[in-house]
Structures are given as structure tokens and as C-alpha cells.
Scaffold this active site. Structure first.
Site, PDB file in Angstrom:
ATOM      1  N   LYS A   1       0.912  -1.414   0.095  1.00 31.63           N
ATOM      2  CA  LYS A   1       0.050  -0.040  -0.129  1.00 31.63           C
ATOM      3  C   LYS A   1       0.965   1.225   0.030  1.00 31.63           C
ATOM      4  O   LYS A   1       1.773   1.273   0.967  1.00 31.63           O
ATOM      5  CB  LYS A   1      -0.781   0.083   1.325  1.00 31.63           C
ATOM      6  CG  LYS A   1      -1.850   1.300   1.266  1.00 31.63           C
ATOM      7  CD  LYS A   1      -2.821   1.218   2.429  1.00 31.63           C
ATOM      8  CE  LYS A   1      -2.313   1.452   3.854  1.00 31.63           C
ATOM      9  NZ  LYS A   1      -2.246   3.326   3.888  1.00 31.63           N
TER      10      LYS A   1
ATOM     11  N   ASP B   1      -3.474   4.381  -2.025  1.00 31.66           N
ATOM     12  CA  ASP B   1      -4.574   4.743  -0.871  1.00 31.66           C
ATOM     13  C   ASP B   1      -4.511   6.400  -0.855  1.00 31.66           C
ATOM     14  O   ASP B   1      -3.777   7.000   0.113  1.00 31.66           O
ATOM     15  CB  ASP B   1      -4.011   4.335   0.287  1.00 31.66           C
ATOM     16  CG  ASP B   1      -4.863   4.662   1.613  1.00 31.66           C
ATOM     17  OD1 ASP B   1      -5.820   5.153   1.382  1.00 31.66           O
ATOM     18  OD2 ASP B   1      -4.493   4.331   2.874  1.00 31.66           O
TER      19      ASP B   1
ATOM     20  N   LYS C   1      -7.531   8.245  -1.144  1.00 30.56           N
ATOM     21  CA  LYS C   1      -8.630   8.619  -0.725  1.00 30.56           C
ATOM     22  C   LYS C   1      -9.260  10.024  -1.599  1.00 30.56           C
ATOM     23  O   LYS C   1      -9.572  11.000  -0.836  1.00 30.56           O
ATOM     24  CB  LYS C   1      -8.811   8.979   0.807  1.00 30.56           C
ATOM     25  CG  LYS C   1      -8.155   7.628   1.593  1.00 30.56           C
ATOM     26  CD  LYS C   1      -8.498   8.115   3.112  1.00 30.56           C
ATOM     27  CE  LYS C   1      -7.994   6.823   3.945  1.00 30.56           C
ATOM     28  NZ  LYS C   1      -6.277   6.666   4.041  1.00 30.56           N
TER      29      LYS C   1
ATOM     30  N   ASP D   1     -13.831  14.842  -4.350  1.00 25.16           N
ATOM     31  CA  ASP D   1     -13.929  16.345  -4.878  1.00 25.16           C
ATOM     32  C   ASP D   1     -15.093  16.190  -5.881  1.00 25.16           C
ATOM     33  O   ASP D   1     -15.920  15.113  -5.704  1.00 25.16           O
ATOM     34  CB  ASP D   1     -12.809  16.273  -5.765  1.00 25.16           C
ATOM     35  CG  ASP D   1     -12.481  17.964  -5.802  1.00 25.16           C
ATOM     36  OD1 ASP D   1     -13.236  18.689  -6.211  1.00 25.16           O
ATOM     37  OD2 ASP D   1     -11.130  18.182  -5.878  1.00 25.16           O
TER      38      ASP D   1
ATOM     39  N   THR E   1     -11.643   5.687  10.695  1.00 24.03           N
ATOM     40  CA  THR E   1     -12.111   5.111  12.203  1.00 24.03           C
ATOM     41  C   THR E   1     -11.704   6.080  13.058  1.00 24.03           C
ATOM     42  O   THR E   1     -12.185   5.996  14.351  1.00 24.03           O
ATOM     43  CB  THR E   1     -11.290   3.893  12.357  1.00 24.03           C
ATOM     44  OG1 THR E   1     -10.092   4.114  11.786  1.00 24.03           O
ATOM     45  CG2 THR E   1     -11.797   2.650  11.733  1.00 24.03           C
TER      46      THR E   1
ATOM     47  N   ARG F   1       2.882  -1.243  10.867  1.00 20.60           N
ATOM     48  CA  ARG F   1       4.071  -1.257  11.802  1.00 20.60           C
ATOM     49  C   ARG F   1       4.490  -2.698  12.140  1.00 20.60           C
ATOM     50  O   ARG F   1       5.610  -3.062  12.601  1.00 20.60           O
ATOM     51  CB  ARG F   1       4.031  -0.304  12.994  1.00 20.60           C
ATOM     52  CG  ARG F   1       4.148   1.092  12.481  1.00 20.60           C
ATOM     53  CD  ARG F   1       3.390   1.961  13.398  1.00 20.60           C
ATOM     54  NE  ARG F   1       1.878   1.814  13.177  1.00 20.60           N
ATOM     55  CZ  ARG F   1       0.920   2.549  13.903  1.00 20.60           C
ATOM     56  NH1 ARG F   1       1.600   3.586  14.890  1.00 20.60           N
ATOM     57  NH2 ARG F   1      -0.411   2.563  13.744  1.00 20.60           N
TER      58      ARG F   1
HETATM   59  O1  C5P Z   1       0.892   0.477  11.185  1.00 16.07           O
HETATM   60  P1  C5P Z   1      -0.447   0.077  11.121  1.00 16.07           P
HETATM   61  O2  C5P Z   1      -0.806  -1.383  10.997  1.00 16.07           O
HETATM   62  O3  C5P Z   1      -1.382   0.654  12.296  1.00 16.07           O
HETATM   63  O4  C5P Z   1      -1.018   0.513   9.579  1.00 16.07           O
HETATM   64  C1  C5P Z   1      -2.275   0.493   9.210  1.00 16.07           C
HETATM   65  C2  C5P Z   1      -2.252   1.313   7.946  1.00 16.07           C
HETATM   66  O5  C5P Z   1      -3.743   1.302   7.513  1.00 16.07           O
HETATM   67  C3  C5P Z   1      -1.819   2.687   7.911  1.00 16.07           C
HETATM   68  O6  C5P Z   1      -1.430   3.006   6.512  1.00 16.07           O
HETATM   69  C4  C5P Z   1      -3.068   3.601   8.191  1.00 16.07           C
HETATM   70  O7  C5P Z   1      -3.071   4.882   7.528  1.00 16.07           O
HETATM   71  C5  C5P Z   1      -4.124   2.665   7.446  1.00 16.07           C
HETATM   72  N1  C5P Z   1      -5.537   3.060   8.023  1.00 16.07           N
HETATM   73  C6  C5P Z   1      -5.872   2.688   9.252  1.00 16.07           C
HETATM   74  N2  C5P Z   1      -7.374   2.922   9.750  1.00 16.07           N
HETATM   75  C7  C5P Z   1      -8.046   3.183   8.681  1.00 16.07           C
HETATM   76  C8  C5P Z   1      -7.638   3.428   7.394  1.00 16.07           C
HETATM   77  C9  C5P Z   1      -6.316   3.241   7.007  1.00 16.07           C
HETATM   78  O8  C5P Z   1      -5.026   2.189  10.146  1.00 16.07           O
HETATM   79  N3  C5P Z   1      -9.283   3.376   9.128  1.00 16.07           N
END
Ligand code: C5P
Length: 232
Positions: free
Chosen positions: A32, A59, A61, A64, A119, A211
Site C-alpha cells: 500500500k 491509498d 482517498k 472532490d 475510524t 508497523r
Molecule cells: O501501522 P499500522 O498497521 O497501524 O498501519 C495501518 C495502515 O492502515 C496505515 O497506513 C493507516 O493509515 C491505514 N488505515 C488505518 N485505519 C483506517 C484506514 C487506514 O489504520 N481506518
């Protein structure tokens, strides 16, 4: 369509991204690319990663007026990404315009999925800031349904919502779920988390993992563990 693990490459430079991807000498993960990396490096980062043989979820998003989204989606489609997204809050007309823009001359197009409510938005922010008075679960399901009506392929949602989305929109309507953690891992700033195995159990089609893989001591082993728990 098979389940897959998508690694969130939340890096701020091409250099860091390639240093990370160079570790994967076997199977090429689905990656992603989010706003941070895309705004830092531009379309060339997408082309480079694609050339290395990875599938890409771009990603960005989009949100517009329909005409602008349509034209922007046409540009992203030429980058040959596999999946991209927009905000369902842009209305059904905007989502339909996005599909038109994304569809190539031969009829093919990247998968298009919608963000319902972020979220980070809770009930009180939705009521007070956005003046949307309905319960947040209902809003999320309504937006998911709008995405389906517009012809999109699925939504990004919490793994906890994936089951309900499938109930409302059908099992072929794809759920892409972030917020995944190992049982023995650090939760970080994610509030509602699930393990890859639980996400599989509840019916997520794709998990987005950042992460727990990018910050792991052995990212390849962490990725393989996700694949084993989620895909096998
Ligand atoms: O590091 P981590 O596993 O938390 O990363 C989750 C990824 O998913 C990040 O790129 C974050 O921006 C994305 N994301 C999220 N929650 C959402 C939408 C996207 O954590 N509701």
C-alpha cells in the site's frame, strides 16, 4: 479472489521504501502506497514498485466534484495500480464518475474501494462536526451500500465491521481491513485491533498491516507469519 496481506509502506522517501522492499527476496508482497510516500515521491514511486513486481494499493482517498475525480482516476489508472480508493462521502454520483474514469479502453480497471467513515471519526464528531445524527454503524453500512450501488468493489473497514458489511452487501463485496496486530505485539495508536487469524475468521478479504511488519526486527518473518495466519 483470494485473501492477501497488504503491507502499508508508510515511509517518507523512496530510499527508505526500497531499503525495506529489498529485504523481500522471495515472494513479492502486495504493498500500500499512502499519501505520505506518494506526496514525497510522486508517480515515479508507483512505477518503480510496480516494475519490481509488486501489486499496489494506491491509498489516496479521493474526494472532490465528480468531474475532477473522474479525470484524476483516469490518470491513476494509467499508473497500472491494482487497487485504489475514495471517500464514499463524495456521493454515489462521485463514485460512479470515479469508475468511469478508472475504466480503461479495454474495459479493465483497478479495484476501487471506498472509505466509509474514517475510524478516527467517532459518534460525537459525526454528530457535532458533520451534523450526521444517525448511529455510526448505520452510517458506515449505508455508505458501504452506496458504494455497492455505484459499482465499487468494496470498502475499507475495521475487521470488526467486515462480517456486517458482507451481510449487507454480499460476500463478494470486498473488505479491506487495517488495525491488525499479533497477539504478542504492540497495539500502538490503533484502538480496535484483531489478529490476522481473527480477521480471516470474520471474513476480511485483505488485511492492511503496517508497523507489525515495517517495524519488526525481521520484517520478512513478520510478513510470512501474517500470510500463514491469514491466507493458509
Ligand atoms: O501501522 P499500522 O498497521 O497501524 O498501519 C495501518 C495502515 O492502515 C496505515 O497506513 C493507516 O493509515 C491505514 N488505515 C488505518 N485505519 C483506517 C484506514 C487506514 O489504520 N481506518
Amino acid at each position: 479472489m483470494g485473501r492477501d496481506v497488504i503491507i502499508a509502506c508508510d515511509f517518507d522517501s523512496a530510499e527508505k521504501t526500497f531499503a525495506f522492499l529489498d529485504k523481500f527476496t522471495g515472494r513479492k508482497p502486495f504493498v500500500k502506497i499512502g499519501m505520505e510516500l506518494y506526496y514525497a515521491e510522486g508517480p515515479s514511486i508507483v512505477k518503480e514498485i510496480k516494475k519490481r513486481g509488486h501489486k499496489i494499493f494506491l491509498d489516496l482517498k479521493l474526494h472532490d466534484i465528480p468531474n475532477t475525480v473522474k479525470k484524476s482516476m483516469a490518470v491513476l489508472s494509467r499508473l497500472d495500480v491494482d487497487m485504489t480508493n475514495l471517500h464514499a462521502g463524495g456521493t454515489i454520483r462521485m463514485m460512479e464518475a470515479a469508475i468511469e474514469g478508472l475504466t480503461r479502453e479495454d474495459g479493465s480497471r483497478p479495484m476501487l474501494i471506498a472509505v466509509t467513515q474514517l475510524t478516527s471519526t467517532d459518534q460525537s464528531a459525526m454528530e457535532n462536526d458533520l451534523l450526521i445524527k444517525a448511529p455510526i454503524d448505520e452510517v458506515v453500512m449505508h455508505y458501504a451500500h452506496n458504494a455497492k450501488v455505484a459499482g465499487l468493489d468494496g470498502v475499507v473497514c475495521s475487521p470488526l465491521e467486515a462480517g456486517k458489511v458482507h451481510e449487507r452487501c454480499g460476500k463478494d463485496f470486498v473488505t479491506v481491513t487495517p488495525g491488525v496486530r499479533f497477539t504478542d505485539g504492540d497495539v500502538g495508536d490503533q484502538k480496535r485491533v484483531m489478529t490476522p487469524a481473527q480477521a480471516k475468521e470474520i471474513g476480511s478479504d485483505y488485511i492492511v498491516v503496517g508497523r507489525p511488519i515495517t517495524a519488526a526486527e525481521d520484517p520478512v518473518a513478520a510478513y510470512e507469519r501474517c500470510v500463514k495466519e491469514f491466507c493458509d
